[in-house]
Design a protein around this motif. Structure first.
Motif, PDB file in Angstrom:
ATOM      1  N   TYR B  13       0.847  -1.190   0.000  1.00  0.00           N
ATOM      2  CA  TYR B  13       0.000   0.000   0.000  1.00  0.00           C
ATOM      3  C   TYR B  13       0.888   1.248   0.000  1.00  0.00           C
ATOM      4  CZ  TYR B  13      -3.176   3.606   1.616  1.00  0.00           C
ATOM      5  OH  TYR B  13      -3.892   4.770   1.718  1.00  0.00           O
ATOM      6  N   LEU B  14       0.684   2.127  -0.957  1.00  0.00           N
ATOM      7  CA  LEU B  14       1.562   3.287  -1.090  1.00  0.00           C
ATOM      8  C   LEU B  14       0.825   4.600  -0.862  1.00  0.00           C
ATOM      9  CD1 LEU B  14       3.524   2.060  -4.260  1.00  0.00           C
ATOM     10  CD2 LEU B  14       4.295   2.029  -1.883  1.00  0.00           C
ATOM     11  N   GLY B  15      -0.427   4.560  -0.520  1.00  0.00           N
ATOM     12  CA  GLY B  15      -1.205   5.773  -0.310  1.00  0.00           C
ATOM     13  C   GLY B  15      -0.967   6.371   1.070  1.00  0.00           C
ATOM     14  N   PRO B  16      -1.777   7.362   1.432  1.00  0.00           N
ATOM     15  CA  PRO B  16      -1.619   7.977   2.748  1.00  0.00           C
ATOM     16  C   PRO B  16      -1.933   6.992   3.871  1.00  0.00           C
ATOM     17  CG  PRO B  16      -3.594   8.786   1.637  1.00  0.00           C
ATOM     18  CD  PRO B  16      -2.854   7.955   0.646  1.00  0.00           C
ATOM     19  N   ARG B  17      -1.255   7.190   4.986  1.00  0.00           N
ATOM     20  CA  ARG B  17      -1.534   6.322   6.126  1.00  0.00           C
ATOM     21  C   ARG B  17      -2.917   6.634   6.688  1.00  0.00           C
ATOM     22  NH1 ARG B  17       2.444   3.601   8.642  1.00  0.00           N
ATOM     23  NH2 ARG B  17       2.317   2.799   6.531  1.00  0.00           N
ATOM     24  N   ALA B  39      -8.264  15.740   4.424  1.00  0.00           N
ATOM     25  CA  ALA B  39      -6.801  15.859   4.581  1.00  0.00           C
ATOM     26  C   ALA B  39      -6.165  14.487   4.450  1.00  0.00           C
ATOM     27  CB  ALA B  39      -6.463  16.472   5.929  1.00  0.00           C
ATOM     28  N   GLU B  40      -4.843  14.498   4.178  1.00  0.00           N
ATOM     29  CA  GLU B  40      -4.103  13.238   4.075  1.00  0.00           C
ATOM     30  C   GLU B  40      -2.836  13.334   4.917  1.00  0.00           C
ATOM     31  OE1 GLU B  40      -3.261  12.503  -0.015  1.00  0.00           O
ATOM     32  OE2 GLU B  40      -5.324  11.942  -0.503  1.00  0.00           O
ATOM     33  N   PHE B  41      -2.460  12.216   5.509  1.00  0.00           N
ATOM     34  CA  PHE B  41      -1.270  12.177   6.352  1.00  0.00           C
ATOM     35  C   PHE B  41      -0.441  10.974   5.926  1.00  0.00           C
ATOM     36  CE2 PHE B  41      -4.780  14.174   8.473  1.00  0.00           C
ATOM     37  CZ  PHE B  41      -4.233  15.346   8.966  1.00  0.00           C
ATOM     38  N   HIS B  42       0.789  11.245   5.504  1.00  0.00           N
ATOM     39  CA  HIS B  42       1.589  10.192   4.862  1.00  0.00           C
ATOM     40  C   HIS B  42       2.648   9.633   5.803  1.00  0.00           C
ATOM     41  CE1 HIS B  42       0.009  10.903   0.770  1.00  0.00           C
ATOM     42  NE2 HIS B  42      -0.262  12.099   1.291  1.00  0.00           N
ATOM     43  N   PRO B  43       3.024   8.383   5.548  1.00  0.00           N
ATOM     44  CA  PRO B  43       4.141   7.822   6.309  1.00  0.00           C
ATOM     45  C   PRO B  43       5.422   8.584   5.988  1.00  0.00           C
ATOM     46  CG  PRO B  43       3.095   6.131   4.924  1.00  0.00           C
ATOM     47  CD  PRO B  43       2.491   7.445   4.565  1.00  0.00           C
ATOM     48  N   GLY B  44       6.286   8.669   6.973  1.00  0.00           N
ATOM     49  CA  GLY B  44       7.575   9.318   6.747  1.00  0.00           C
ATOM     50  C   GLY B  44       7.536  10.820   6.832  1.00  0.00           C
ATOM     51  N   THR B  45       6.399  11.365   7.246  1.00  0.00           N
ATOM     52  CA  THR B  45       6.316  12.828   7.342  1.00  0.00           C
ATOM     53  C   THR B  45       5.744  13.258   8.696  1.00  0.00           C
ATOM     54  OG1 THR B  45       4.096  12.840   6.398  1.00  0.00           O
ATOM     55  CG2 THR B  45       5.914  13.189   4.866  1.00  0.00           C
ATOM     56  N   VAL B  46       6.161  14.463   9.079  1.00  0.00           N
ATOM     57  CA  VAL B  46       5.553  15.095  10.255  1.00  0.00           C
ATOM     58  C   VAL B  46       4.630  16.179   9.724  1.00  0.00           C
ATOM     59  CG1 VAL B  46       5.954  16.402  12.368  1.00  0.00           C
ATOM     60  CG2 VAL B  46       7.621  14.681  11.654  1.00  0.00           C
ATOM     61  N   THR B  47       3.365  16.090  10.078  1.00  0.00           N
ATOM     62  CA  THR B  47       2.398  17.087   9.617  1.00  0.00           C
ATOM     63  C   THR B  47       1.932  17.913  10.817  1.00  0.00           C
ATOM     64  OG1 THR B  47       1.628  15.549   7.920  1.00  0.00           O
ATOM     65  CG2 THR B  47       0.201  17.432   8.415  1.00  0.00           C
ATOM     66  N   ALA B  48       1.959  19.208  10.669  1.00  0.00           N
ATOM     67  CA  ALA B  48       1.482  20.095  11.740  1.00  0.00           C
ATOM     68  C   ALA B  48       0.118  20.648  11.354  1.00  0.00           C
ATOM     69  CB  ALA B  48       2.464  21.230  11.954  1.00  0.00           C
TER      70      ALA B  48
END
Lengths: 316, 235
Positions: B13-17, B39-48
């Motif tokens: 699975y490559l979409g948003p977590r 909204a979308e929140f992806h693996p490997g990122t910090v979202t504020a």
């Protein structure tokens, strides 16, 4: 009322010589409704052997069980040894130390005092009590003038009377009487029923009040722990977990508290020399109170489980 | 179909977590606090998630954490819708997939520091011994040099927040969410918390931080602004 003998039946021979044989005692003892039975011979005066002119007390030959004394010689040897048991009151009256000394039947043999007999409630009227165990009567002879039967329950007295009466059929009616405490027993049942009814009302009232108080306390406890419960929900606790947590904590506390209360009350009643409730009753009260507290806790627990964690976590 | 409690492995699975689509949420008859939010929140990122007070930042965080039921819309984890699941199923997902860090640490003052850290392991049916071992490792990692049997009332605010961080990371979650986690901290403690979030993202996790602190927002990989004047997503 129990001291008045609500469970007793008394068979008496009123003639000049005893008409009741020890075999009748043995037969009655086999009836399942009988708790205990004892036969007594005619009263004979005794004094302390060392004080022939001292105070006299009535002594009775006895066959059966009297409180702590098995007044039945178990071996032929025992029958030949002249032994007697005295109540504390009898020893005092005769001027003897408790459970010791020697007594003498007026113009008769001496008996060594073998111990203290503690008359049960239904034999209190026999005080001061001096019993001399008598062996089983030989065939065709009777040595007893009174047989006292203690039924297992006041409710059994009437039926027991009907069971015993046929056993006396061969004895002359005019010289043998069977009296029972049936009327007293009936009265006791009526009063007991009334007391049971009142006790039931009291227990229900106590449970209702306990439920209401538990509800208020647990509600306060839940409101005070809103943030804690909200955090648990946020961290993954299910609603069922929250309910189980709250109810479990309250039930555990209630079980400990009611057990301690029951132990304290039992100890207090014991110290006051008052009748102690049956263990099954005490256990039922403990279980009842615990279940009541758990039931009362389930309402605020459900409330807590259904609160919004978002709100609860914002409680300062 | 209920999503797996385990984080996906490999490249299936490559979409948003986490994805939220058209979410609407409000209390009673009031106008919705969250209205048609996506909204979308992806693996490997910090979202504020940033914005002024009262704009619904925390509500959105709890909404992502499946703690509230949406009026409309959907929340997906690894492409599977999860917001409509039963309370028990959503609770299990929170316990297994999420790590939460709250604004004021939210520790239980009646229990020891160690018990606070391992609390969530109870909801994952994890063994206490295993959880305690991992908790001690995390305490070492975050330099919490206090006896594990100490109570939260006997420690500083910075230590409390690092303990809350240990609690959040204990189950090795793949989604880490924080509600103003650095708001009351000294710079050193705040840096420790943020570094932990960065490390979580670097190792493939998804970190979501609610903040009104521009410094923290600037430090994140992506920003979702809820400010009516600057609404939008930036990287």
């Amino acid at each position: 009322m129990d001291q008045q003998g609500t469970r007793t039946l008394v068979i008496q021979s009123t003639g000049d010589s005893p008409l009741l044989a020890t075999q009748l005692v043995d037969t009655i003892a086999t009836i399942p409704l009988v708790e205990t039975v004892v036969g007594f011979g005619p009263v004979r005066d005794v004094t302390a052997a060392a004080l022939p002119d001292g105070t006299r007390v009535g002594a009775r030959l006895a066959y059966g069980v009297i409180g702590n004394v098995q007044a039945t010689p178990r071996t032929p040897n025992e029958a030949t040894v002249q032994l007697a048991w005295l109540s504390m009151q009898a020893s005092r009256t005769l001027g003897l130390p408790p459970g010791a000394g020697t007594i003498r039947i007026i113009d008769g043999p001496e008996y060594t005092v073998a111990g203290v007999v503690t008359p049960p409630d239904y034999l209190q009227s026999f005080e001061p009590l001096v019993v001399i165990p008598t062996p089983a009567d030989p065939h065709g002879k009777a040595s007893l003038s009174t047989i006292v039967i203690l039924a297992k329950s006041p409710e059994d007295v009437a039926f027991l009377g009907k069971t015993v009466a046929p056993l006396l059929s061969e004895l002359p009616d005019e010289n043998v009487s069977l009296s029972s405490s049936e009327r007293l027993a009936t009265l006791r049942q009526a009063i007991g029923g009334e007391l049971t009814k009142q006790a039931r009302v009291i227990v229900l009232a106590v449970l209702a009040i306990s439920t209401a108080i538990s509800l208020v306390i647990v509600w306060g406890f839940v409101l005070g722990r809103r943030k804690d419960l909200g955090r648990r929900r946020a961290l993954g606790a299910t609603r069922a977990t929250i309910i189980a947590l709250v109810v479990g904590q309250v039930a555990l506390t209630a079980a400990l508290a009611s057990t301690m209360g029951a132990l304290f009350c039992t100890a207090t009643l014991s110290m006051l020399n008052t009748q102690i409730p049956r263990p099954s009753y005490v256990m039922a009260v403990v279980v009842g109170l615990t279940a009541t507290a758990a039931l009362a806790a389930s309402v605020p627990a459900t409330y807590a489980a259904n609160r919004d964690p978002l709100h609860e976590l914002r409680v300062p | 179909m209920m999503p797996s409690l385990e984080a996906p492995t490999g490249g299936a699975y490559l979409g948003p977590r986490v994805r939220v689509r058209g979410a609407v949420f409000g209390y009673g008859t009031d106008s919705p606090i969250v209205d048609d939010w996506s909204a979308e929140f992806h693996p490997g990122t910090v979202t504020a998630i940033t914005g002024p007070s009262g704009c619904g930042k925390s509500t959105r965080l709890y909404l992502l954490g499946l703690m509230v039921k949406l009026t409309a819309g959907a929340v997906e984890i690894d492409g599977q819708r999860v917001d409509h699941l039963s309370d028990a199923a959503r609770s299990r997902i929170r316990a297994w997939r999420f790590g939460f860090v709250f604004q004021d640490a939210a520790l239980d003052p009646t229990r020891s520091v160690l018990d606070n850290i391992i609390e969530a392991s109870l909801y994952r049916n994890q063994s206490r011994r295993e959880a305690a071992q991992r908790a001690r490792e995390l305490m070492d990692r975050f330099d919490i040099a206090i006896p594990p049997d100490r109570r939260p009332g006997q420690i500083s605010g910075g230590q409390a927040q690092r303990i809350a961080l240990c609690r959040a990371l204990l189950g090795e979650p793949d989604i880490l969410v924080a509600d103003e986690a650095t708001g009351n901290l000294d710079p050193r403690s705040a840096a420790t918390v943020l570094e932990a979030f960065r490390e979580h993202a670097v190792t493939g996790g998804c970190a979501i931080v609610v903040t009104h602190d521009p410094t923290v927002a600037g430090w994140a990989d992506r920003r979702i602004s809820l400010d009516p004047l600057h609404e939008g997503v930036s990287a």
